[in-house]
Design a protein around this motif. Structure first.
Motif, mmCIF file in Angstrom:
data_model
loop_
_atom_site.group_PDB
_atom_site.id
_atom_site.type_symbol
_atom_site.label_atom_id
_atom_site.label_comp_id
_atom_site.label_asym_id
_atom_site.label_seq_id
_atom_site.Cartn_x
_atom_site.Cartn_y
_atom_site.Cartn_z
ATOM 1 N N LEU A 4 1.003 -1.241 -0.163
ATOM 2 C CA LEU A 4 0.131 -0.021 0.009
ATOM 3 C C LEU A 4 0.735 1.118 0.139
ATOM 4 O O LEU A 4 1.715 1.354 0.692
ATOM 5 C CB LEU A 4 -0.724 0.124 1.187
ATOM 6 N N GLU A 6 0.482 5.438 -0.053
ATOM 7 C CA GLU A 6 -0.254 6.477 0.427
ATOM 8 C C GLU A 6 0.577 7.706 -0.374
ATOM 9 O O GLU A 6 1.636 7.834 -0.519
ATOM 10 C CB GLU A 6 -0.325 6.868 1.670
ATOM 11 N N SER A 21 -4.679 9.560 -1.234
ATOM 12 C CA SER A 21 -4.895 8.354 -2.236
ATOM 13 C C SER A 21 -3.837 7.298 -1.537
ATOM 14 O O SER A 21 -2.887 7.517 -1.056
ATOM 15 C CB SER A 21 -4.187 8.863 -3.645
ATOM 16 N N CYS A 22 -4.478 6.057 -1.813
ATOM 17 C CA CYS A 22 -3.537 4.986 -1.719
ATOM 18 C C CYS A 22 -3.848 3.739 -2.470
ATOM 19 O O CYS A 22 -5.134 3.218 -2.867
ATOM 20 C CB CYS A 22 -3.955 4.439 -0.186
ATOM 21 N N MET A 34 -10.907 -1.807 2.972
ATOM 22 C CA MET A 34 -9.713 -0.790 2.949
ATOM 23 C C MET A 34 -10.185 0.391 3.813
ATOM 24 O O MET A 34 -11.484 0.826 3.962
ATOM 25 C CB MET A 34 -9.379 -0.380 1.421
ATOM 26 N N TRP A 36 -8.755 4.091 6.109
ATOM 27 C CA TRP A 36 -7.602 5.078 6.633
ATOM 28 C C TRP A 36 -7.812 5.261 8.093
ATOM 29 O O TRP A 36 -8.993 5.296 8.748
ATOM 30 C CB TRP A 36 -7.961 6.635 5.933
ATOM 31 N N ARG A 71 -13.551 4.421 -3.383
ATOM 32 C CA ARG A 71 -12.760 3.562 -4.074
ATOM 33 C C ARG A 71 -12.959 3.129 -5.429
ATOM 34 O O ARG A 71 -14.156 3.135 -5.864
ATOM 35 C CB ARG A 71 -13.099 2.090 -3.087
ATOM 36 N N THR A 77 -7.529 1.411 -5.915
ATOM 37 C CA THR A 77 -6.807 2.792 -5.013
ATOM 38 C C THR A 77 -8.264 3.330 -4.205
ATOM 39 O O THR A 77 -9.438 3.244 -4.764
ATOM 40 C CB THR A 77 -6.476 3.860 -6.303
ATOM 41 N N CYS A 95 -2.977 4.096 5.499
ATOM 42 C CA CYS A 95 -3.857 3.295 4.887
ATOM 43 C C CYS A 95 -3.977 1.924 5.185
ATOM 44 O O CYS A 95 -2.627 1.378 5.543
ATOM 45 C CB CYS A 95 -3.232 3.330 3.191
#
Length: 117
Positions: A4, A6, A21-22, A34, A36, A71, A77, A95
């Protein structure tokens, strides 16, 4: 394994916006939800927002109506749009991705978000 990465952190004034963004790579088919998380010195890492592969979302009360998680499954992402930022949002944002078959979390390296008053 899953990697991952970020991006998008930085310094912003209170009331401003940032988008994190990840990007996930590797064994992406093992990923389910997923999200944060964020952490400040001396405190435990806390959930900010999560999103399932089906698009269901969950937010911490402190960020509801200000942050939006989304997502793009085609790009592997996840994004975090952060609006109306407050100094208390200052933290390292991480992330997270959860393995869909076993209880295991993947983590990014973290990105610093600093909100000045």
């Amino acid at each position: 394994q899953v990697q991952l990465v970020e991006s998008g952190g930085g310094l912003v004034q209170a009331g401003g916006s940032l988008r994190l963004s990840c990007a996930a790579s590797g064994n992406i088919f093992s990923i389910n939800a997923m999200g944060w998380y964020r952490q400040t010195p001396g405190k435990q890492r806390e959930l900010v927002a999560t999103i399932t592969s089906g698009g269901s979302t969950n937010y911490a009360d402190s960020v509801k109506d200000r942050f939006t998680i989304s997502r793009d499954n085609a790009k592997n992402t996840v994004y975090l749009q952060m609006n109306s930022l407050k100094p208390e949002d200052t933290a390292v944002y991480y992330c997270n991705a959860k393995n869909r078959w076993v209880r295991y979390d993947y983590w990014g390296q973290g990105t610093q978000v600093t909100v000045s008053s």
